[in-house]
Write an enzyme that holds these catalytic residues in place. Sequence first.
Site, PDB file in Angstrom:
ATOM      1  CE  LYS A   1      -3.860   2.122   2.498  1.00 21.74           C
ATOM      2  NZ  LYS A   1      -4.764   2.179   3.666  1.00 21.74           N
TER       3      LYS A   1
ATOM      4  CB  SER B   1      -8.853   1.458   5.559  1.00 19.40           C
ATOM      5  OG  SER B   1      -9.684   2.585   5.379  1.00 19.40           O
TER       6      SER B   1
ATOM      7  CB  SER C   1      -8.111   4.142   2.240  1.00 18.59           C
ATOM      8  OG  SER C   1      -7.371   3.302   3.423  1.00 18.59           O
TER       9      SER C   1
END
Lengths: 476, 480
Positions: free
Chosen positions: B74, B173, B149
């Site tokens: 990420k 998320s 997210s």
Amino acid sequence: MEWGTVIGLEIHAQLNTKSKIFSAASTQYGQKPNSQACAVDLGLPGVLPVLNVEAVNKAIKFGVAINAHINQRSIFDRKNYFYPDLPKGYQISQMDWPIVGEGKIEIILGDQTKVVGITRAHLEEDAGKSIHDMFDDDTAIDLNRAGTPLLEIVSEPDMRSAKEAVMYAKKIHTLVQYIDICDGNMQEGSFRCDANVSIRPKGQKELGTRAELKNINSFKFLERAINLEVERQQDILEEGGSVVQETRLYDSVKHETRSMRSKEEANDYRYFPDPDLLPVEISDELLEKIRQTLPELPAQKKARFVVKLGLSDYDADVLTLQKPLADYFETMLEYHASNAKLCANWIMGELSASLNKHQIDIQNSPITAQALSLLISRISDDTISGKTAKDVFKAMWDSKDSADKIIQAKGLKQMTDTGEIEAIVEQVIANNAPQVAQFKSGNDKILGFFIGQIMKLTAGKANPKQVNELLRNKLS
Amino acid sequence: MHTKTIVELSQGLKDKDFSCVELTQHYLNRINQSDLNAFITVTDELALVQAQVADDKIALGNASILTGIPYAHKDIFCTKGVKTSAGSKMLDTFVSPYDATVSQKLNQADLVMLGKTNMDEFAMGSSNENSFYGAVKNPWNRLKIPGGSSGGSAASVAGGLSCFATGTDTGGSIRQPSSLCGITGLKPTYGRISRYGMIAYASSLDQAGPMTKTAQDAAIVLNVMAGFDEKDSTSAEQKVPDYTSNLNNSIKGLTIGLPKEFFSSGLGDEVASNIMVAIKKFEAMGAIVKEVSLPNSAYAIPAYYIVAPCECSSNLSRLDGVRYGYRAKDVENLEDLYLRSRSEGFGEEVKRRIMIGTYALSAGYYDAYYLKAQKVRHLISDDFKKVFEQVDVIMGPVSPTTAFDLGSVKDPVSMYLADIYTLSANLAGLPGMSIPAGFAQNLPVGLQLIGNYWSESRLLNIAHQFQLQTDWHLKTPQEC
């Protein structure tokens, strides 16, 4: 109208830890700009603070030294504001739960002792430095200082004059050096203060509107800035105006204070507990352990000097106000335990005068405590007179030679041979018949004339006590 | 190859069915051909170097189970020498000079990083539509959102662009995009994994975790990610157990709590029915189901939307255009530099949360908002504490709906409701998981597991046992 002044001080003492309060970067002063700022000090994305335990221990040490309340659970908060030399956009500080709570400090004013309350002392990180004069249109930023641990010591508004404020600041200055938590170097900004100053009509209880004088880094400037501010406020009030609550900057070059920002436009700091740091828990054991490491504090030292060494209150206070001065004195005592008063007189007299004249700190004195001890030994063992000693002192200061070497080289050794002195005394009596007559007719003061003559002939080397005795014997 | 789990790929590498360089190249080709927009940065060259190193280790017989496994990272984790943007224009030019602790650990495990995945800007969002780099598409349906997210991470695993991915979970998320993309996602207990080098959104809620195909893979990755870090004061000084060692324990007698608040009116019917089928499966496996109550969970959203914005308003202050990242052009003075750099550099949702947080922390409002929210947080934790006196694990939906259409939710408050079932675990700091548990209209439905503090091992065990009995986690989108 008669006015009364009210002053409170916020002192920022840089703690003398090796590394910063929330990072492992060095705190050494005077290095190349930005050479001592790691990712944490730069506030790079993702970095986190890790508390330096040494800084906490030093804050506790201050707290126990002034017998203050220690908050055994203390919390770090974020103080949010934007400034280019504040890399994270917030300063980590303490708001509601500082490590050190209430305590007090005693100051001496003439023959009175006054107690100044300390509201709190909290830990925080220093910001970096903005440099405005390095590039034409740009401001440069040096983050070497960012993250240096500070202990902010906040006083009650207990001071009533600039002199009292200076006295208080000096006491704190002494204390932090005694307990070795701050080097006290004001030129380098290790010790600086903000003064909150307000005035009110004499007799009025409620406080007037205050102005805050920022970042003063010498005792002289502190006194001047406060006096200037008091005058300014008086002028305003006497002309029917009102004082604005604001932050002012003292300009030591122009000798004026000027407005930096008013409280109306001041930041709302939006304090909240820093979620990156856990609360600090201080155990009873740690408190006790730190208490044990406390050295003799200035007040205790002063009491010892008065009681055990027989010094006056005044002398003891002067000698303990600066740790290096007390250290110098105590080194001399190792050689002259029985002659403390003489040592004190020499330090506070000749030595201090010379140091002041040349603006040298006692740590850098060209005459060491050992060297001065030797000089005093030569007075006590009658090798030289006290008067000659002053000349030897001057020669020592200039040449850095030892007292013995100077006495030897200049032939200053006191004449102690009775026969030799006697011959000179007799010669002076024989050469000055009119003065002898005057003495015999009862003019005692003429004795000084004889002594002067004898000293001239012996180049000051005759032992004055012996000369005196011999003269009286011969003349009577 | 791209449908294989860590366990399978590891075996393949060991058996020389393919080399790590071949495997890596296969993934890189897939990424380059993909239309999912799952990656912000693809690190082709670095990946192939790492793959070669892995091949050498495997040849020497020095390999661990993770050696040479290609993963997606990420873009919130700082990676030395590789752009780290957190999905923001603000950090579009930022190349981190240091590695996050998680990045370092993954490097040391000889994994192969394929690239940095797309995400909602600074992890703020539930649909991955708030990225400066554009929305990510759901591999199951290109018109749908992947969740957020960690949407890029979820899409990359589900779409066969990486074997596993890292994610972070501040309010759901990891779990919500895992649920919407049909993969396994674990948010461990707060403090289990170091936050050092993870760009902070809301420090007291943020937690990193693995996003994988299976619970077994999650256990393997967690073994590497977890652990105390002296650089993160909030990381836990607790030993890391071997998370794979309890996977095969029986779950007979397991007590499952179903919080009635998680099954109320807002829950979509199809999601609800899938969840109930999954619960029945657990009952069939010997678990006992109880209804429980988390009475304060209704306040989780308001509390979260005070705490998280307050923290982010402060955390994002460092992005001021002074030292790194985006700086507005031709500024007039310092104030202009701040105002314009931040106005131009941040996206709408980030600015919205900064404003909310700044307001809630300001003088006169702090007590009413921030302190109040912290009190609610305590109540929510206490609710969980009481429930865990009665049951071993809480189960329920991850998200009230399956993946919705891209661009369909325009009102920010409606968007916030997407995390209604996930937020409370963050507020309490508890571990939570999402595992694939069915489909509704050809879109995955995730089952949420919430456990007591430090019960990751148990959660992984429960999830693994479920995955032994079901095949939802083995399904792959048609086009992938």
